[in-house]
Design a protein around this motif. Structure first.
Motif, mmCIF file in Angstrom:
data_model
loop_
_atom_site.group_PDB
_atom_site.id
_atom_site.type_symbol
_atom_site.label_atom_id
_atom_site.label_comp_id
_atom_site.label_asym_id
_atom_site.label_seq_id
_atom_site.Cartn_x
_atom_site.Cartn_y
_atom_site.Cartn_z
ATOM 1 N N ARG A 157 9.395 1.848 -3.892
ATOM 2 C CA ARG A 157 10.122 2.016 -2.400
ATOM 3 C C ARG A 157 10.226 0.547 -1.925
ATOM 4 O O ARG A 157 11.261 0.278 -0.952
ATOM 5 C CB ARG A 157 9.355 2.754 -1.357
ATOM 6 C CG ARG A 157 9.110 4.277 -1.809
ATOM 7 C CD ARG A 157 8.158 5.061 -0.953
ATOM 8 N NE ARG A 157 8.025 6.276 -0.932
ATOM 9 C CZ ARG A 157 7.129 7.302 -0.561
ATOM 10 N NH1 ARG A 157 6.274 6.628 0.338
ATOM 11 N NH2 ARG A 157 7.062 8.315 -0.832
ATOM 12 N N PHE A 197 -4.834 -0.177 -6.701
ATOM 13 C CA PHE A 197 -3.383 -0.005 -7.531
ATOM 14 C C PHE A 197 -2.672 -1.237 -7.744
ATOM 15 O O PHE A 197 -2.315 -1.908 -6.733
ATOM 16 C CB PHE A 197 -2.691 1.144 -6.843
ATOM 17 C CG PHE A 197 -3.528 2.709 -6.649
ATOM 18 C CD1 PHE A 197 -3.760 3.151 -7.975
ATOM 19 C CD2 PHE A 197 -3.717 3.041 -5.453
ATOM 20 C CE1 PHE A 197 -4.788 4.292 -7.798
ATOM 21 C CE2 PHE A 197 -4.392 4.251 -5.449
ATOM 22 C CZ PHE A 197 -5.000 4.919 -6.536
ATOM 23 N N TYR A 229 0.584 -1.253 0.114
ATOM 24 C CA TYR A 229 0.085 0.088 -0.112
ATOM 25 C C TYR A 229 0.782 1.344 -0.079
ATOM 26 O O TYR A 229 0.687 1.997 0.905
ATOM 27 C CB TYR A 229 -0.893 -0.134 1.196
ATOM 28 C CG TYR A 229 -2.130 -0.997 1.213
ATOM 29 C CD1 TYR A 229 -1.839 -2.019 0.420
ATOM 30 C CD2 TYR A 229 -3.409 -0.589 2.009
ATOM 31 C CE1 TYR A 229 -3.135 -3.110 0.347
ATOM 32 C CE2 TYR A 229 -4.297 -1.665 1.777
ATOM 33 C CZ TYR A 229 -4.414 -2.778 1.033
ATOM 34 O OH TYR A 229 -5.319 -3.616 1.066
ATOM 35 N N ASP A 230 1.543 1.287 -1.070
ATOM 36 C CA ASP A 230 2.560 2.498 -1.155
ATOM 37 C C ASP A 230 3.182 2.576 -2.636
ATOM 38 O O ASP A 230 2.753 1.845 -3.461
ATOM 39 C CB ASP A 230 3.785 2.046 -0.172
ATOM 40 C CG ASP A 230 4.472 3.475 0.198
ATOM 41 O OD1 ASP A 230 4.456 4.697 -0.320
ATOM 42 O OD2 ASP A 230 5.686 3.193 1.066
ATOM 43 N N PHE A 231 4.161 3.452 -2.827
ATOM 44 C CA PHE A 231 4.726 3.747 -4.120
ATOM 45 C C PHE A 231 5.535 2.331 -4.242
ATOM 46 O O PHE A 231 6.404 2.069 -3.249
ATOM 47 C CB PHE A 231 5.498 4.783 -3.945
ATOM 48 C CG PHE A 231 4.985 6.142 -4.155
ATOM 49 C CD1 PHE A 231 4.469 6.445 -5.506
ATOM 50 C CD2 PHE A 231 4.804 7.159 -3.022
ATOM 51 C CE1 PHE A 231 3.662 7.769 -5.607
ATOM 52 C CE2 PHE A 231 4.078 8.096 -3.130
ATOM 53 C CZ PHE A 231 3.506 8.518 -4.492
ATOM 54 N N TRP A 232 5.238 1.470 -5.171
ATOM 55 C CA TRP A 232 5.934 0.281 -5.290
ATOM 56 C C TRP A 232 7.523 0.401 -5.539
ATOM 57 O O TRP A 232 8.164 -0.487 -5.006
ATOM 58 C CB TRP A 232 5.261 -0.660 -6.522
ATOM 59 C CG TRP A 232 5.479 -0.149 -7.743
ATOM 60 C CD1 TRP A 232 4.812 0.681 -8.556
ATOM 61 C CD2 TRP A 232 6.660 -0.309 -8.707
ATOM 62 N NE1 TRP A 232 5.216 1.108 -9.748
ATOM 63 C CE2 TRP A 232 6.380 0.279 -10.094
ATOM 64 C CE3 TRP A 232 7.829 -1.043 -8.570
ATOM 65 C CZ2 TRP A 232 7.371 0.422 -11.166
ATOM 66 C CZ3 TRP A 232 8.709 -0.913 -9.611
ATOM 67 C CH2 TRP A 232 8.436 -0.363 -10.789
ATOM 68 N N GLN A 238 -4.350 5.391 0.194
ATOM 69 C CA GLN A 238 -3.073 6.045 -0.151
ATOM 70 C C GLN A 238 -3.197 7.782 -0.878
ATOM 71 O O GLN A 238 -2.595 8.479 -0.583
ATOM 72 C CB GLN A 238 -2.049 5.588 -1.248
ATOM 73 C CG GLN A 238 -1.809 4.029 -0.645
ATOM 74 C CD GLN A 238 -1.203 3.276 -1.750
ATOM 75 O OE1 GLN A 238 -0.032 3.756 -2.326
ATOM 76 N NE2 GLN A 238 -1.675 2.190 -2.390
ATOM 77 N N THR A 239 -4.328 7.567 -1.716
ATOM 78 C CA THR A 239 -4.313 9.037 -2.476
ATOM 79 C C THR A 239 -5.941 9.009 -3.061
ATOM 80 O O THR A 239 -6.806 8.275 -2.599
ATOM 81 C CB THR A 239 -3.419 8.938 -3.825
ATOM 82 O OG1 THR A 239 -3.617 10.214 -4.411
ATOM 83 C CG2 THR A 239 -3.750 7.750 -4.741
ATOM 84 N N HIS A 282 -0.381 4.943 -11.367
ATOM 85 C CA HIS A 282 0.186 6.022 -10.322
ATOM 86 C C HIS A 282 1.412 5.706 -9.773
ATOM 87 O O HIS A 282 1.674 6.279 -8.751
ATOM 88 C CB HIS A 282 -1.082 6.663 -9.680
ATOM 89 C CG HIS A 282 -2.040 7.228 -10.418
ATOM 90 N ND1 HIS A 282 -2.255 8.509 -10.426
ATOM 91 C CD2 HIS A 282 -3.182 6.995 -10.883
ATOM 92 C CE1 HIS A 282 -3.265 8.972 -11.406
ATOM 93 N NE2 HIS A 282 -3.972 7.671 -11.340
ATOM 94 N N ARG A 290 1.692 3.235 -7.687
ATOM 95 C CA ARG A 290 1.436 2.650 -6.389
ATOM 96 C C ARG A 290 1.079 1.145 -6.685
ATOM 97 O O ARG A 290 0.645 0.722 -7.732
ATOM 98 C CB ARG A 290 0.258 3.611 -5.894
ATOM 99 C CG ARG A 290 0.711 5.015 -5.775
ATOM 100 C CD ARG A 290 -0.553 5.659 -5.319
ATOM 101 N NE ARG A 290 -0.226 7.190 -5.162
ATOM 102 C CZ ARG A 290 0.225 7.717 -4.178
ATOM 103 N NH1 ARG A 290 0.200 7.254 -2.941
ATOM 104 N NH2 ARG A 290 0.508 9.162 -3.980
ATOM 105 N N GLU A 305 -1.955 14.785 -2.416
ATOM 106 C CA GLU A 305 -2.320 15.466 -3.630
ATOM 107 C C GLU A 305 -3.239 16.269 -3.482
ATOM 108 O O GLU A 305 -4.234 16.547 -2.810
ATOM 109 C CB GLU A 305 -2.798 14.386 -4.345
ATOM 110 C CG GLU A 305 -1.851 13.460 -4.788
ATOM 111 C CD GLU A 305 -1.269 12.324 -3.770
ATOM 112 O OE1 GLU A 305 -0.216 11.857 -4.125
ATOM 113 O OE2 GLU A 305 -2.033 12.263 -2.830
ATOM 114 N N TRP A 359 -5.038 13.150 2.060
ATOM 115 C CA TRP A 359 -3.945 12.756 1.018
ATOM 116 C C TRP A 359 -3.287 13.898 0.541
ATOM 117 O O TRP A 359 -3.793 15.168 0.898
ATOM 118 C CB TRP A 359 -4.552 12.247 -0.294
ATOM 119 C CG TRP A 359 -5.556 11.238 0.003
ATOM 120 C CD1 TRP A 359 -6.869 11.156 -0.389
ATOM 121 C CD2 TRP A 359 -5.597 10.179 0.655
ATOM 122 N NE1 TRP A 359 -7.592 10.002 -0.137
ATOM 123 C CE2 TRP A 359 -6.946 9.457 0.608
ATOM 124 C CE3 TRP A 359 -4.535 9.335 1.376
ATOM 125 C CZ2 TRP A 359 -7.077 7.906 1.192
ATOM 126 C CZ3 TRP A 359 -4.741 8.325 2.222
ATOM 127 C CH2 TRP A 359 -5.762 7.744 1.888
#
Length: 497
Positions: free
Chosen positions: A249, A301, A244-247, A312-313, A305, A307, A446, A444
Motif C-alpha cells: 500500500r 514484520f 505499520y501496514d501492508f507494505w 497490526q495482526t 505476511h 506487512r 484475522e 484484529w
C-alpha cells in the motif's frame, strides 16, 4: 554474582548469527532478502553461554514487554501500555531497596547497586515514564524518536513527513551527530563500558542496558547500508520509519528491499557497538563473576505476511519469537536449549543470580536450573499478546492465535494509572472498583489461526479448519493457563474460552 541484562529493541531472531548460523535470511523466510547478516558479537555471547531456541516475548509492544521484565508478570492480560504502579514490586526495587537511599545505606542494608543506561525515550515519556525510578542510578541518552529535546530554528534534512514525530529525531541528530560515535547505540554501549570501568568493584551489582536500536528510525551510517544495498542512501526516496501496514500500500518491491537493507544494517551496526562493551568485560575479567542475559522485546514484520512494522495482526513468529542468550560463568558454554522461555523469566532469574528472594505471584521461572540440567522444566506453554487483541499460545510445535468474539467485550483496564501517551487507540471509561472499561477497541480482523512450526515455520497458512483436535487442545491449554495465572474473568468471555 553480578548480573547484566542487555535488551536490544525490535531485534529479529533470524538476523542474529547464533540463530541463522550463516544462512541467508531467505533460507529462513521466503519473504526476506537473500543476504547473510553478520553479528559476530552476538555470536561471542552465544559461544560463552547458552542459546535458547524457543524464546517468546509475552506482552507487546515496547513498554508492555518491559513491564513483563520489570514485574515478572504478563501485562497484556490486565492492561496495556502504561507506567509502573505502586504494587508492581518492580525488579530494580527488589535489588536496591523499596525506597531511594544513599549508596552507603543501600549496601549496609544488604541491597545491591543497580544502574540503568538507556536511550529508550518511552521509558521517560508521559504515560510510561517512571521505569527508571527504582534504580540506584540511571543515565538517559537524549534525542531518539519523539524526544522533545532540540528546538534550534534551523533547516535540516528530514526524509520523513514533517508532521511525523520522527521529525524531532532527525532534528535532534542533525544537531548532535557528527561521527559514528555519536549514534545512539554507540553512545549506549560506550556509556555502559564507562560505567563498568568505574563501578565493577561493587559486589553483586545489576546493570540494565536498554538499547533502542535496531528499533526504527532505521538510519544507520551509510557504509552499513551499502553492505546490503550498494546504493546506500542514494535512492529515489526513503523513509526511516515503516508505515505499520501492508507494505504494497505504501512502497514498491525495490523500496521494501531498501527498508530491509536499512534494518539489517541497523542490526549490524548495533552488534558492532555491543562488541565494544564485550571488550570492556574482557579487559575487566568480568566473565568470571557475572551473568549476562541478552534478548529483545519483540521482532517486527519486514515483508512477512505482506506487512512491515509491528502490531497490526496476530503475534506471528516474526513478532513474538525472540533471541535469548544467557551467559553464566559456571554453566554450559556454547550449548543450546529448546525449553520454552519468556521475558517474564528475567525477573526471577536476575533475583536468583543476585541471591535476592523472589516475591510470590510472579509468572516467570528461574532459568538457572535449565543451565545446569538440559531436561529441567520451564514453561509447558508460552503465551503472548497485545492488550485487548488476540492471544497466542504455543507448545513449541503448534501455535494457536485465539481471536476474540466480534464485539471484543467485555474488556477492562486494570489498575489506577492510564496511558496518557496512547499509541494503540484505547478508549477508557471511568475508574471503578480497580478497573476501567475499554470501549470502541476492535481486535484484529484475522480469525483464529493455527500453525505448525515444522510444516509452516513462517505461519503463512491457517490450519485451524484442518486440525480441529489441535485447536481444541490448545484452547483448553489456554483456558487452564489463564486459571493458573489468575487472569481477569472477562478474558475468558472475550476470547470464548
Amino acid at each position: 554474582m553480578n548480573c547484566i541484562v542487555i535488551l536490544c529493541d525490535t531485534l529479529r531472531w533470524d538476523h542474529c548469527s547464533p540463530y541463522h548460523k550463516g544462512h541467508p535470511l531467505s533460507d529462513l523466510s521466503g519473504e526476506q532478502a537473500p543476504w547473510v547478516v553478520p553479528t559476530p558479537n552476538i555470536e561471542r555471547l552465544a559461544d560463552r553461554g547458552t542459546v535458547f531456541d524457543n524464546a517468546w516475548c509475552g506482552s507487546s509492544p515496547c513498554m508492555p514487554a518491559r513491564r513483563d521484565i520489570y514485574t515478572g508478570r504478563y501485562e497484556f492480560l490486565e492492561r496495556g501500555w502504561g507506567p509502573l504502579e505502586d504494587d508492581d514490586l518492580d525488579l530494580p526495587r527488589q535489588i536496591s531497596g523499596p525506597k531511594p537511599a544513599s549508596l552507603t545505606r543501600l549496601l549496609t542494608d544488604g541491597y545491591s547497586v543497580s544502574h540503568l543506561i538507556t536511550d529508550h525515550f518511552h521509558l521517560w515519556e508521559q504515560g510510561a515514564g517512571n521505569y527508571h525510578m527504582g534504580y540506584a542510578g540511571y543515565e538517559f541518552i537524549r534525542g531518539h524518536e519523539g524526544d522533545a529535546w532540540k528546538t534550534d530554528p534551523i533547516t535540516f534534512p528530514c526524509p520523513d513527513d514533517p508532521m511525523s514525530k520522527v521529525e524531532r529525531h532527525h532534528r535532534n541528530v542533525f544537531l548532535t551527530r557528527k561521527k559514528e560515535e555519536d549514534y545512539f547505540c554507540a553512545q549506549v554501549f560506550t556509556r555502559a563500558s564507562e560505567w563498568l570501568q568505574a563501578n565493577h568493584g561493587y559486589k553483586d551489582f545489576y546493570l540494565h542496558i536498554d538499547c533502542f536500536d535496531p528499533h526504527e528510525p532505521w538510519d544507520p551510517p551509510e557504509e552499513y547500508v551499502k553492505m546490503f544495498d550498494p546504493r546506500g542512501y542514494q535512492v529515489e526516496r526513503w523513509h526511516s520509519k515503516p508505515p505499520y501496514d501492508f507494505w504494497r500500500r505504501h512502497m514498491t518491491e525495490d523500496e521494501l528491499r531498501h527498508f530491509q537493507a536499512r534494518y539489517a544494517a541497523s542490526v549490524v551496526f548495533t552488534d558492532k557497538w555491543l562488541g565494544t562493551f564485550l571488550d570492556t568485560m574482557d579487559a575487566l575479567h568480568l566473565w568470571e563473576d557475572t551473568v549476562v542475559i541478552f534478548t529483545s522485546d519483540h521482532g517486527t514484520f519486514n515483508g512477512d505476511h505482506g506487512r512491515i512494522g509491528k502490531t497490526q495482526t496476530h503475534q506471528f513468529g516474526a513478532l513474538s519469537h525472540i533471541p535469548f542468550i544467557l551467559v553464566h560463568p559456571d554453566y554450559r558454554v556454547g550449548e543450546r536449549r529448546d525449553q520454552l522461555v519468556q521475558l517474564v523469566d528475567i525477573y526471577p532469574t536476575v533475583l536468583s543470580v543476585l541471591g535476592r528472594p523472589c516475591p510470590p505471584g510472579r509468572h516467570g521461572v528461574d532459568l538457572l536450573p535449565i543451565l545446569q540440567n538440559r531436561t529441567a522444566k520451564a514453561h509447558t506453554y508460552a503465551i503472548s499478546g497485545q492488550f485487548g487483541k488476540s492471544v497466542s499460545i504455543t507448545d513449541g510445535d503448534w501455535i494457536l492465535h485465539q481471536s476474540p468474539g466480534p464485539e471484543n467485550q467485555p474488556l477492562y483496564w486494570h489498575g489506577h494509572q492510564t496511558a496518557r501517551f496512547d499509541p494503540l487507540g484505547y478508549t477508557l471509561g471511568a475508574y471503578q472498583d480497580g478497573r476501567r472499561p475499554v470501549v470502541n477497541y476492535p481486535s484484529w480482523a484475522e480469525p483464529t489461526w493455527l500453525s505448525n512450526r515444522e510444516e509452516d515455520p513462517n505461519e503463512l497458512y491457517n490450519q485451524a479448519n484442518q486440525y480441529h483436535g489441535q485447536v481444541d487442545r490448545l484452547t483448553e491449554a489456554l483456558r487452564d493457563l489463564f486459571i493458573e495465572l489468575g487472569a481477569p474473568q472477562e478474558q475468558f468471555q472475550r476470547l470464548n474460552l
